[in-house]
Design an enzyme around this catalytic site. Structure first.
Site, short mmCIF file in Angstrom:
data_model
loop_
_atom_site.label_atom_id
_atom_site.label_comp_id
_atom_site.label_asym_id
_atom_site.label_seq_id
_atom_site.Cartn_x
_atom_site.Cartn_y
_atom_site.Cartn_z
CG HIS A 178 -2.10 -0.92 1.06
ND1 HIS A 178 -2.02 -2.26 1.42
CD2 HIS A 178 -3.33 -0.74 0.56
CE1 HIS A 178 -3.18 -2.84 1.15
NE2 HIS A 178 -3.99 -1.95 0.61
CE LYS B 214 -4.02 -0.19 4.58
NZ LYS B 214 -5.31 0.45 4.84
P1 NAD Z 1 -7.32 10.16 4.24
O1 NAD Z 1 -6.30 10.35 5.33
O2 NAD Z 1 -7.01 10.66 2.87
O3 NAD Z 1 -8.70 10.86 4.72
C1 NAD Z 1 -9.23 10.76 6.03
C2 NAD Z 1 -10.05 12.04 6.30
O4 NAD Z 1 -10.77 11.92 7.54
C3 NAD Z 1 -9.20 13.31 6.40
O5 NAD Z 1 -9.59 14.25 5.40
C4 NAD Z 1 -9.49 13.82 7.82
O6 NAD Z 1 -9.55 15.26 7.89
C5 NAD Z 1 -10.87 13.22 8.09
N1 NAD Z 1 -11.22 13.17 9.52
C6 NAD Z 1 -10.38 13.06 10.59
N2 NAD Z 1 -11.09 13.11 11.74
C7 NAD Z 1 -12.39 13.25 11.39
C8 NAD Z 1 -13.61 13.36 12.13
N3 NAD Z 1 -13.63 13.32 13.47
N4 NAD Z 1 -14.76 13.46 11.45
C9 NAD Z 1 -14.78 13.49 10.10
N5 NAD Z 1 -13.66 13.42 9.34
C10 NAD Z 1 -12.48 13.30 9.99
O7 NAD Z 1 -7.65 8.62 4.24
P2 NAD Z 1 -8.31 7.75 3.03
O8 NAD Z 1 -7.25 7.27 2.11
O9 NAD Z 1 -9.48 8.48 2.50
O10 NAD Z 1 -8.74 6.44 3.86
C11 NAD Z 1 -9.64 6.53 4.94
C12 NAD Z 1 -9.83 5.14 5.56
O11 NAD Z 1 -10.42 4.27 4.61
C13 NAD Z 1 -8.55 4.43 5.99
O12 NAD Z 1 -8.80 3.71 7.18
C14 NAD Z 1 -8.24 3.46 4.85
O13 NAD Z 1 -7.49 2.34 5.25
C15 NAD Z 1 -9.65 3.07 4.46
N6 NAD Z 1 -9.86 2.58 3.09
C16 NAD Z 1 -10.80 1.60 2.95
C17 NAD Z 1 -11.15 1.15 1.70
C18 NAD Z 1 -12.27 0.14 1.59
O14 NAD Z 1 -12.61 -0.29 0.47
N7 NAD Z 1 -12.89 -0.24 2.70
C19 NAD Z 1 -10.52 1.66 0.57
C20 NAD Z 1 -9.57 2.66 0.73
C21 NAD Z 1 -9.26 3.13 2.01
#
Ligand code: NAD
Length: 244
Positions: A140, A144
């Protein structure tokens, strides 16, 4: 005609922006974006009037409180955040007690969920052949937070459930025993995600692999789950949606 769904995006990072991009073609209109505690305060209890469903992609440290807030507001919530498995029983209990609607998936892509089914089938075949040692490698991007990935954890849990001779997992560098699955988590700039499971003996090597080319599959799967969840109560996963 398909009903237009009013959507809240909770977590406006890489995945939140991808959800926003594909929302219109999935029949969803983004009515609220929440990316920090101040945004939560701004919307307050009005959020319930504004949206039908929320999609949450944030981080392991805030996901549980976000899901509880959404359940308190009676808003069905789909979450893709990974790395909070230890909190799942508490969220399940809260969901049941509050008559809420939660959908969680470590990976929303249809391809990965087919890959999960393949992993389970392979595990059931390999359980009879202990000379093959399993190794799960995932790759990844460097931002991450969790390792191994949520997708890898789902695969490991499935393998151990199907093959009780495998009692746990360890990173390769921690020298796993014969009873543990070896895991390697690579972190490289600008990659979307690869999972490769190998069964290796002295004689030959068998492997299955999934590579995501972009985040589109995650976003479209989460949007599909949001529409599916809207008229349901309880806690669901991709196995319920895809009937796998
Ligand atoms: P990212 O870091 O780009 O985005 C996370 C966002 O959450 C940030 O913009 C941050 O400001 C916001 N945030 C923080 N605290 C918050 C709160 N209290 N309320 C609302 N928003 C808040 O991360 P990403 O790449 O978008 O990934 C997010 C999560 O999704 C990770 O855990 C990742 O592993 C997971 N993910 C899952 C899948 C899936 O298919 N299930 C796919 C990709 C990523």
């Amino acid at each position: 005609m398909t009903k237009l769904i009013k959507l809240a995006i909770v977590g406006y990072g890489k995945m939140g922006k991808e959800i926003e991009k594909y929302a219109p073609q999935s029949g969803c209109k983004v009515e609220a974006i929440i990316d920090n505690p101040q945004d939560w305060e701004k919307y307050g209890s009005q959020l319930s009037q504004l949206v039908d469903v929320a999609i949450e992609f944030t981080s392991p440290g805030v996901v549980v409180q976000n899901l509880k807030k959404l359940m308190d507001l009676k808003i069905p919530a789909v979450t893709g955040t990974t790395g909070w498995g230890k909190d799942l029983p508490a969220v399940e209990k809260y969901c049941m007690e509050s008559n809420g609607s939660i959908f969680y998936a470590s990976n929303f892509s249809i391809g990965v969920n087919l890959f999960f089914a393949l992993n389970r089938y392979l595990a059931s075949l390999m359980a009879d052949y202990p000379t093959y040692r399993p190794l799960l490698e995932e790759t990844h991007h460097t931002q991450k937070l969790d390792a191994p990935s949520g997708t890898a954890v789902t695969m490991l849990e499935d393998i151990m459930q199907i093959n009780p001779a495998l009692k746990g997992w360890k990173f390769e560098k921690e020298h796993p025993s014969q009873e543990e699955v070896s895991v390697i988590a690579h972190r490289i700039e600008n990659v979307t995600g690869t999972h490769k499971l190998t069964y290796e003996s002295d004689i030959d090597t068998l492997s299955i692999e999934h590579t995501a080319h972009n985040r589109e599959g995650f976003a479209k799967g989460a949007l599909l789950a949001a529409r599916w969840l809207m008229d349901k109560k309880g806690i669901f996963t991709m196995n319920d949606l895809l009937k796998l």
